[in-house]
Design a protein around this motif. Structure first.
Motif, PDB file in Angstrom:
ATOM      1  N   UNK A 370      -8.718 -35.633 -30.215  1.00 21.27           N
ATOM      2  CA  UNK A 370      -9.223 -36.879 -30.806  1.00 21.27           C
ATOM      3  C   UNK A 370     -10.260 -37.599 -29.957  1.00 21.27           C
ATOM      4  N   UNK A 371     -11.006 -36.846 -29.143  1.00 19.64           N
ATOM      5  CA  UNK A 371     -12.005 -37.486 -28.267  1.00 19.64           C
ATOM      6  C   UNK A 371     -13.139 -38.127 -29.046  1.00 19.64           C
ATOM      7  N   UNK A 372     -13.304 -37.765 -30.300  1.00 19.97           N
ATOM      8  CA  UNK A 372     -14.386 -38.358 -31.106  1.00 19.97           C
ATOM      9  C   UNK A 372     -13.854 -39.375 -32.112  1.00 19.97           C
ATOM     10  N   UNK A 373     -12.720 -40.000 -31.823  1.00 18.34           N
ATOM     11  CA  UNK A 373     -12.177 -41.039 -32.705  1.00 18.34           C
ATOM     12  C   UNK A 373     -12.982 -42.315 -32.514  1.00 18.34           C
ATOM     13  N   UNK A 374     -14.186 -42.326 -33.051  1.00 20.63           N
ATOM     14  CA  UNK A 374     -15.125 -43.437 -32.862  1.00 20.63           C
ATOM     15  C   UNK A 374     -15.355 -44.234 -34.141  1.00 20.63           C
ATOM     16  N   UNK A 375     -14.780 -43.785 -35.249  1.00 22.04           N
ATOM     17  CA  UNK A 375     -15.062 -44.420 -36.545  1.00 22.04           C
ATOM     18  C   UNK A 375     -13.772 -44.599 -37.327  1.00 22.04           C
ATOM     19  N   UNK A 376     -13.680 -45.715 -38.014  1.00 27.06           N
ATOM     20  CA  UNK A 376     -12.476 -45.956 -38.795  1.00 27.06           C
ATOM     21  C   UNK A 376     -12.696 -47.041 -39.829  1.00 27.06           C
ATOM     22  N   UNK A 377     -11.712 -47.190 -40.701  1.00 27.66           N
ATOM     23  CA  UNK A 377     -11.783 -48.215 -41.748  1.00 27.66           C
ATOM     24  C   UNK A 377     -10.370 -48.650 -42.102  1.00 27.66           C
ATOM     25  N   UNK A 378     -10.244 -49.877 -42.556  1.00 26.43           N
ATOM     26  CA  UNK A 378      -8.952 -50.386 -43.000  1.00 26.43           C
ATOM     27  C   UNK A 378      -9.176 -51.434 -44.083  1.00 26.43           C
TER      28      UNK A 378
END
Length: 884
Positions: A370-378
């Motif tokens: 998960x080293x590229x967990x740079x984007x998300x939404x909620x």
């Protein structure tokens, strides 16, 4: 009297009377304009001392549901330069003094000039390299650099340039480097490169360029500095007599007091930046006015902008007002109150940022990296109204950076508009995926558009880089993973294919057909043993729901699952003319679609068209069959005939993919390929034989019919869709609303984020009321069965750790969506998804959390817990943040 005739009032007489009245009115108006007011208008037209000066209106406020200010207008001071014959004589001396005062006062010159120095470069605001290329061509064209190229290449041409010739001109424009552009503008603006330093040269150039771009206007000062302090403004007031052309003006400026908070909802404003007719018609000044570009700012521009004021004024020879001849006051825009809860919004943003940081800091999450967990939404929605309580997209941005000229620093520019070439190299190095040759990896993940010969235009093919200005909550369509399984359950229960008690032995695999080779194993899940519906949801049993999908397909057809999903807002019937492709949200949104045969055919038609183009260009297919290289890519230099032939070939290819053998005609393909060879200059003197053309047609058949169409006819797409994989793809807003519909008993509301519109005095103009989009008609016992499984997920299933010790009973579902089988090879991993509602027994709020490259969905549940804590005002008593 004898012989006298009686006169009648006829229609003809009435028409004559009306015409006389109209022409009398027109003549009177002309007399007033030409004689009585002629002197005034003549002076205004010919005398530069009389100008119309516009006065901006304050934009309306944007508030959260409780009245907290999210965006407002504040009165500021700005410094302007008025160009007159007199002030131009002293331009360089005046501006040198101005810059010195600004610097000593700690102020910043307005600088949204895209041409930078140290090093020389362009900074165009584009989300991708192609947009930046278009903006670069426009920049150079507007400043006259195109003229010398046209004169050099097509000096004697009288007619308009052809598309091929325009492409050649654009190519030559792009060859002009930033440094060369700077030097050309230095000469054009008559700036002495020996008298002034390079920094001073560019400061002068900013003002000169602004005046150049403003030159078509009746009155348009160049803005020198904005949002200057009051004491600085007073300094300039005291020195106006020493600074010809300089003036200080008060104006409203947009301000976002909470910085990045809710940036995905609010959007931002920026200068129009082009001579766009639609804005001119609306009364905008396209060279200086700011408009909403995204979010609420963009969607409700007409309500927020207010009405401009202005005055007719007489100016002295230094460009300053000496007499007011007429005035119209500006009127503020409307206030928009949102359904967003600022506190829940803040808690959600913080929790999502924290969770992504934890994933990056501890990237080994079982089978996920998960080293590229740079984007998300909620997203959080009120289940009983469809009102949005929180809507988050990360990374965010600070809208203040766009609210004033020069607010976007070089560092922020690089962050918001990343250079794909540079960032791509950093990404490859950071993820350790360079392989044997870093350049080859770069070209694979971020391919160069070979149709652009001068500039290196790359695309983020694998969607690896974060885009702060992209709204992941509303625009990103992603696979829902196991969060879709409740939908499969609903379809199975409503069609009576299964009952809540239907069970099977989950032995860790599902047979898609074809014997052992058709078995798909779920080794990460392990064996779950005997599962009924509730336990299958709790354990997220893939074999169970794929079996339900197979049963649905065997009894009905490929579209039966979609018919139920559409009721819950997960897509819409693509064959229906009345289909509504929207959740109802007021800001721009994409709209995801559930698996159905019509969409599957169109998806394959596009995907395999790209593959066919690639195969034909390379001259070899996956099975090692060879053919002469044929280029059917669209090229800038293609003639109209070549474009038409290529288009016809592509249409045939897509039809063959959709309908297989019945749409494949070898003679048609042979004729089209032969015509392309005859018309396209690149095949001149190659003497391609009929046998070679036949080999090309055979390869097209292999890709379109033997490969693509055979996959369309197989059942695995339905089985994948049953567990939220394949072509199932939805936005977080869609998923949240789907869960809200389950939670409230089967009524789907239109999603809305605006609560009310108020006038400038705070009086109500319009109240937005909840709107029912559809009553699904799903039986209560069906929803109860699904909810039982969702309760078990949070109590003892895949989200139990995240909700340990939580004081309110909640229901939910985790999802782990596989983006591709080879994701690890380019540094990506599964998408973590969580959906849920609370409280379980009396639902108030439904949520969706999505973390791209976030691994297992259970980790996203921690963000949902923080959202509930903020909504129900519960103190955080769970320190564990390590979900799998």
């Amino acid at each position: 009297m004898e012989g006298r005739k009686e006169r009648k009032f006829t229609r003809y007489t009435a028409l004559i009377v009306i015409m006389v009245i109209i022409f009398t009115a027109i003549a009177g108006k002309l007399f007033f304009l030409q004689v009585l007011a002629g002197e005034f208008y003549s002076e205004m037209a010919n005398n530069k001392s009389i100008r119309e000066i516009a006065e901006a209106a304050p934009r309306g406020n944007i508030l959260d549901k409780n009245g907290s200010v999210l965006a407002k207008s504040v009165q500021t001071y700005k410094l302007v330069y008025n160009q007159t014959d007199e002030s131009d004589k002293h331009f360089f001396d005046t501006m040198s003094k101005v810059f010195d005062i600004l610097d000593k006062s700690g102020e910043t010159q307005k600088d949204d000039f895209e041409l930078k120095i140290n090093p020389y470069s362009f900074q165009f605001r584009g989300d991708d390299d192609e947009t930046k290329r278009i903006l670069e061509i426009k920049f150079k064209t507007e400043r006259g650099l195109v003229d010398e190229i046209k004169n050099r290449l097509y000096k004697n041409k009288k007619n308009k340039l052809t598309e091929v010739e325009k492409a050649k001109v654009d190519e030559e424009l792009l060859k002009i480097t930033p440094e060369e552009t700077f030097k050309k503008l230095m000469k054009k603006y008559k700036i002495d490169d020996k008298k002034y330093s390079i920094d001073q040269q560019r400061r002068f150039m900013i003002i000169k360029d602004t005046l150049k771009m403003n030159s078509f206007s009746v009155y348009k000062p160049a803005v020198v500095a904005t949002n200057i302090k009051q004491e600085t403004a007073f300094k300039f007031y005291q020195m106006l007599n020493e600074l010809p052309g300089i003036d200080v003006i008060r104006e409203p400026m947009r301000s976002y007091p909470n910085g990045e908070l809710a940036s995905a909802v609010l959007g931002y404003i920026s200068k129009i930046g082009s001579n766009d007719d639609k804005y001119i018609e609306k009364g905008y000044d396209v060279s200086t006015d700011y408009i909403g570009q995204s979010g609420i700012e963009g969607a409700f521009e007409d309500r927020l902008k207010g009405s401009k004021g202005g005055e007719i004024a007489k100016l002295n020879k230094q460009g300053r007002k000496i007499e007011e001849l007429g005035k119209r006051d500006p009127y503020p825009g409307q206030t928009i109150q949102l359904t967003i809860d600022k506190d829940v919004q803040k808690a959600t943003e913080d929790a999502l940022d924290q969770r992504m940081k934890e994933l990056r800091d501890n990237p080994s999450q079982g089978s996920s990296y998960t080293a590229n967990a740079t984007r998300g939404a909620a997203v959080a929605i009120d289940v009983n109204t469809g009102a949005v309580i929180a809507l988050v997209s990360r990374p965010g941005f600070d809208p203040n950076a766009f609210a004033a000229p020069g607010g976007l620093s070089s560092d922020l520019y690089k962050q918001y508009y990343p250079d794909i070439d540079d960032e791509g190299k950093k990404y490859i190095e950071r993820m350790g995926i360079a392989g044997e040759n870093e350049e080859d990896t770069l070209n694979k993940l971020f391919p160069v558009d070979i149709s652009v010969k001068v500039k290196t235009i790359r695309k983020d093919l694998k969607d690896t880089l974060p885009k702060p200005l992209f709204n992941y909550a509303t625009q990103s369509r992603a696979m829902p993973g196991s969060t879709f399984k409740m939908m499969t359950a609903i379809a199975g229960l409503e069609t009576r294919v299964i009952t809540p008690e239907y069970g099977m032995d989950d032995e860790m695999y599902f047979d898609k057909g074809g014997g052992m080779a058709g078995r798909v194993y779920f080794r990460d899940d392990g064996r779950n043993g005997w599962v009924d519906l509730a336990r299958a949801i709790e354990k997220s049993s893939n074999p169970y729901f794929m079996t339900v999908g197979k049963m649905l397909r065997d009894k009905y057809d490929d579209n039966i699952l979609a018919k139920y999903a559409w009721k819950f807002g997960l897509g819409a019937d693509p064959t229906s003319s009345s289909a509504n492709y929207s959740t109802g949200l007021e800001i721009p949104e994409a709209f995801g679609q559930v698996y159905n045969l019509w969409s599957l055919k169109n998806t394959y038609a596009q995907t395999y068209l790209w593959k066919t183009e690639e195969v034909l260009k390379s001259g070899s297919d996956d099975k090692g069959n060879k053919c002469t290289s044929i280029d059917i890519y669209d090229r800038d230099g293609d003639s109209s005939k070549v474009k038409k032939i290529k288009s016809d070939i592509k249409t045939q290819i897509q039809n063959s993919i959709k309908d297989g053998d019945k749409a494949f005609n070898k003679d048609t393909y042979t004729s089209l390929i032969n015509n392309l060879i005859q018309e396209d200059p690149q095949y001149k003197d190659k003497n391609i034989s009929y046998k070679e053309i036949k080999a090309v047609v055979n390869i097209i058949y292999n890709v379109t019919v033997s490969d693509a169409n055979s996959q369309i006819r197989a059942g695995f797409s339905m089985y994948d869709a049953s567990i939220g994989q394949g072509i199932d793809a939805f936005t977080p807003v869609q998923l949240a609303n789907y869960i809200a519909t389950i939670a409230n008993g089967g009524t789907r509301y239109s999603v809305h984020i605006v609560d009310k519109f108020l006038d400038a005095d705070g009086k109500l103009i319009e109240q937005v009321k909840p709107e029912i989009a559809e009553k699904t008609g799903v039986k209560q016992e069906t929803l109860d069965a699904v909810k039982a499984g969702m309760n078990a997920v949070n109590e003892k299933g895949t989200a139990a750790e995240a909700f340990k010790g939580f004081t309110i009973q909640t229901a939910g579902k985790t999802g782990t969506a596989t983006i591709s089988n080879d994701a690890q090879s380019f540094g990506r991993t599964d998408t973590a998804v969580y959906v849920g509602f609370a409280p379980s027994d009396n639902p108030k709020i439904a949520v969706c959390v999505m973390i791209y490259d976030g691994g297992h969905g259970s980790g996203a549940a921690y963000v949902a817990r923080s959202m509930y804590e903020a909504f129900f005002k519960i103190s955080n008593n769970n320190n564990s943040k390590n979900g799998n």
